[in-house]
Structure formats: C-alpha cells, structure tokens
Design a protein around this motif. Structure first.
Motif, PDB file in Angstrom:
ATOM      1  N   TYR A  76     -21.925  12.954  24.527  1.00 54.18           N
ATOM      2  CA  TYR A  76     -21.034  13.075  25.009  1.00 54.18           C
ATOM      3  C   TYR A  76     -20.013  12.024  25.960  1.00 54.18           C
ATOM      4  N   SER A  77     -19.223  12.387  26.416  1.00 51.77           N
ATOM      5  CA  SER A  77     -18.585  11.203  26.558  1.00 51.77           C
ATOM      6  C   SER A  77     -17.653  12.644  28.207  1.00 51.77           C
ATOM      7  N   THR A  78     -17.552  11.089  29.094  1.00 51.94           N
ATOM      8  CA  THR A  78     -17.366  11.712  30.119  1.00 51.94           C
ATOM      9  C   THR A  78     -15.912  11.125  30.670  1.00 51.94           C
ATOM     10  N   ARG A  79     -15.495  10.962  29.899  1.00 49.88           N
ATOM     11  CA  ARG A  79     -13.696  10.841  29.389  1.00 49.88           C
ATOM     12  C   ARG A  79     -13.238   9.649  30.882  1.00 49.88           C
ATOM     13  N   LEU A  80     -14.167   9.123  30.693  1.00 55.11           N
ATOM     14  CA  LEU A  80     -14.137   7.527  31.577  1.00 55.11           C
ATOM     15  C   LEU A  80     -12.866   7.033  30.401  1.00 55.11           C
ATOM     16  N   LYS A  81     -11.972   5.794  31.533  1.00 58.81           N
ATOM     17  CA  LYS A  81     -11.539   4.703  30.360  1.00 58.81           C
ATOM     18  C   LYS A  81     -11.193   3.628  32.181  1.00 58.81           C
ATOM     19  N   PHE A  82     -11.541   2.449  31.363  1.00 59.64           N
ATOM     20  CA  PHE A  82     -11.241   0.848  32.262  1.00 59.64           C
ATOM     21  C   PHE A  82     -10.439   0.066  32.126  1.00 59.64           C
ATOM     22  N   GLU A  83      -8.972   0.470  32.876  1.00 62.19           N
ATOM     23  CA  GLU A  83      -7.904  -0.234  32.995  1.00 62.19           C
ATOM     24  C   GLU A  83      -7.445  -0.709  33.963  1.00 62.19           C
ATOM     25  N   SER A  84      -7.126  -2.566  34.118  1.00 65.41           N
ATOM     26  CA  SER A  84      -6.665  -3.184  35.202  1.00 65.41           C
ATOM     27  C   SER A  84      -7.855  -2.834  36.318  1.00 65.41           C
ATOM     28  N   GLY A  85      -9.341  -3.418  36.067  1.00 66.13           N
ATOM     29  CA  GLY A  85      -9.693  -3.198  36.908  1.00 66.13           C
ATOM     30  C   GLY A  85     -10.816  -1.987  37.654  1.00 66.13           C
ATOM     31  N   SER A  86      -9.864  -1.194  36.936  1.00 69.28           N
ATOM     32  CA  SER A  86     -11.075   0.196  37.787  1.00 69.28           C
ATOM     33  C   SER A  86     -11.415   1.290  36.474  1.00 69.28           C
ATOM     34  N   TRP A  87     -11.611   2.138  37.320  1.00 68.55           N
ATOM     35  CA  TRP A  87     -11.947   3.799  36.348  1.00 68.55           C
ATOM     36  C   TRP A  87     -11.247   4.677  36.012  1.00 68.55           C
ATOM     37  N   LYS A  88     -10.888   5.397  35.903  1.00 67.33           N
ATOM     38  CA  LYS A  88      -9.662   6.451  35.247  1.00 67.33           C
ATOM     39  C   LYS A  88     -10.750   7.103  34.633  1.00 67.33           C
ATOM     40  N   VAL A  89     -10.130   8.653  35.470  1.00 68.59           N
ATOM     41  CA  VAL A  89     -10.557   9.917  34.488  1.00 68.59           C
ATOM     42  C   VAL A  89      -9.223  10.388  33.799  1.00 68.59           C
ATOM     43  N   LEU A  90      -9.838  10.709  32.057  1.00 67.08           N
ATOM     44  CA  LEU A  90      -8.635  11.325  31.296  1.00 67.08           C
ATOM     45  C   LEU A  90      -8.290  12.614  31.445  1.00 67.08           C
ATOM     46  N   PRO A  91      -7.332  13.243  31.019  1.00 70.32           N
ATOM     47  CA  PRO A  91      -7.542  14.822  31.232  1.00 70.32           C
ATOM     48  C   PRO A  91      -8.032  14.796  29.585  1.00 70.32           C
ATOM     49  N   PRO A  92      -8.688  16.313  29.928  1.00 68.43           N
ATOM     50  CA  PRO A  92      -9.237  16.244  28.342  1.00 68.43           C
ATOM     51  C   PRO A  92      -8.101  16.840  27.749  1.00 68.43           C
ATOM     52  N   ASN A  93      -8.873  16.267  25.870  1.00 68.73           N
ATOM     53  CA  ASN A  93      -7.953  17.229  25.313  1.00 68.73           C
ATOM     54  C   ASN A  93      -8.693  18.033  24.146  1.00 68.73           C
ATOM     55  N   SER A  94      -7.482  18.715  24.513  1.00 66.07           N
ATOM     56  CA  SER A  94      -7.932  20.496  23.451  1.00 66.07           C
ATOM     57  C   SER A  94      -7.892  20.437  22.007  1.00 66.07           C
ATOM     58  N   SER A  95      -7.528  18.937  21.797  1.00 67.89           N
ATOM     59  CA  SER A  95      -7.750  19.114  20.332  1.00 67.89           C
ATOM     60  C   SER A  95      -8.670  17.875  19.513  1.00 67.89           C
ATOM     61  N   ASP A  96      -9.322  17.818  20.415  1.00 67.86           N
ATOM     62  CA  ASP A  96     -10.265  16.169  20.518  1.00 67.86           C
ATOM     63  C   ASP A  96     -11.573  17.097  21.291  1.00 67.86           C
ATOM     64  N   PRO A  97     -12.907  18.426  20.778  1.00 70.01           N
ATOM     65  CA  PRO A  97     -13.886  18.665  20.965  1.00 70.01           C
ATOM     66  C   PRO A  97     -14.703  18.254  21.775  1.00 70.01           C
ATOM     67  N   MET A  98     -15.016  16.923  20.205  1.00 69.76           N
ATOM     68  CA  MET A  98     -16.739  16.454  20.648  1.00 69.76           C
ATOM     69  C   MET A  98     -16.191  14.828  20.619  1.00 69.76           C
ATOM     70  N   GLY A  99     -14.913  14.874  21.948  1.00 69.90           N
ATOM     71  CA  GLY A  99     -14.556  13.438  21.676  1.00 69.90           C
ATOM     72  C   GLY A  99     -14.468  12.288  21.545  1.00 69.90           C
ATOM     73  N   MET A 100     -13.782  12.567  20.289  1.00 75.25           N
ATOM     74  CA  MET A 100     -13.824  11.302  19.286  1.00 75.25           C
ATOM     75  C   MET A 100     -13.119  10.277  19.396  1.00 75.25           C
ATOM     76  N   VAL A 101     -11.752  10.869  19.883  1.00 76.20           N
ATOM     77  CA  VAL A 101     -10.707   9.573  20.629  1.00 76.20           C
ATOM     78  C   VAL A 101     -11.224   9.461  21.242  1.00 76.20           C
ATOM     79  N   ASP A 102     -11.765   8.457  22.428  1.00 75.10           N
ATOM     80  CA  ASP A 102     -12.650   8.894  23.830  1.00 75.10           C
ATOM     81  C   ASP A 102     -12.830   7.124  23.739  1.00 75.10           C
ATOM     82  N   PRO A 103     -12.406   6.342  24.901  1.00 81.79           N
ATOM     83  CA  PRO A 103     -12.741   4.831  24.936  1.00 81.79           C
ATOM     84  C   PRO A 103     -13.929   4.116  25.888  1.00 81.79           C
ATOM     85  N   VAL A 104     -14.775   5.102  26.134  1.00 79.78           N
ATOM     86  CA  VAL A 104     -15.445   4.476  26.477  1.00 79.78           C
ATOM     87  C   VAL A 104     -17.334   4.885  25.697  1.00 79.78           C
TER      88      VAL A 104
END
Length: 91
Positions: free
Chosen positions: A9-37
């Motif tokens: 399961y993802s930790t909702r991280l996104k690597f953007e512009s040379g740094s890691w960012k935490v994405l807000p939880p998406n209630s319509s995506d309970p299994m993390g299928m739309v996750d960039p990591v």
C-alpha cells in the motif's frame, strides 16, 4: 517454502520538482490505485525503491523517433530496390 501475495500500500508520496510531497487522502480511491508511487517488496534486503512516472513528452518523442526510423527505412528499401532493378536489368 510457503509463498503468498502481500499487497504493498502506498504512503501517498509524489516526487515533483526534485522533492517528495505527501498527497492528501482520496476517499474515492481506497486501495490507492491512482497513486504516482509504485512499491515492491524485496525480502532479501530491507530498503525502499521508488519508481516515478516519466513525463508524457518523452513517450511522444520515442513514438516520433520510431515512426521517423520506419519511414526512413521504407524510403531506403524502395530506393535500393529501384537501383538494383535498374542495375540488373538487361535490355
């Protein structure tokens, strides 16, 4: 040896512009299928390997390069065939 599937399961991280960012939880995506990591487990060594999604411009560049090479190869084949046909033609 017992083998079983364990989902990562993802930790909702996104690597953007040379740094890691935490994405807000998406209630319509309970299994993390739309996750960039993407995460995979490796039981031999403890660690983390993150795979980032590449830019779509790179994919378009590869497609354009492949189409260009195909067209150039076709032109080279037709030109070579014409040259050989004229060289071997006996009147």
């Amino acid at each position: 040896m017992d083998v079983r599937y364990v989902p990562a399961y993802s930790t909702r991280l996104k690597f953007e512009s040379g740094s890691w960012k935490v994405l807000p939880p998406n209630s319509s995506d309970p299994m993390g299928m739309v996750d960039p990591v993407w995460m995979e487990s490796n039981w031999d060594a403890i660690g983390l390997r993150a795979y980032t999604v590449q830019d779509s411009t790179y994919d378009r560049f590869l497609l354009l390069g492949g189409v260009s090479i195909t067209i150039l190869a076709y032109i080279a084949i037709v030109t070579t065939r014409t040259f050989i046909t004229k060289a071997l033609k006996r009147d």
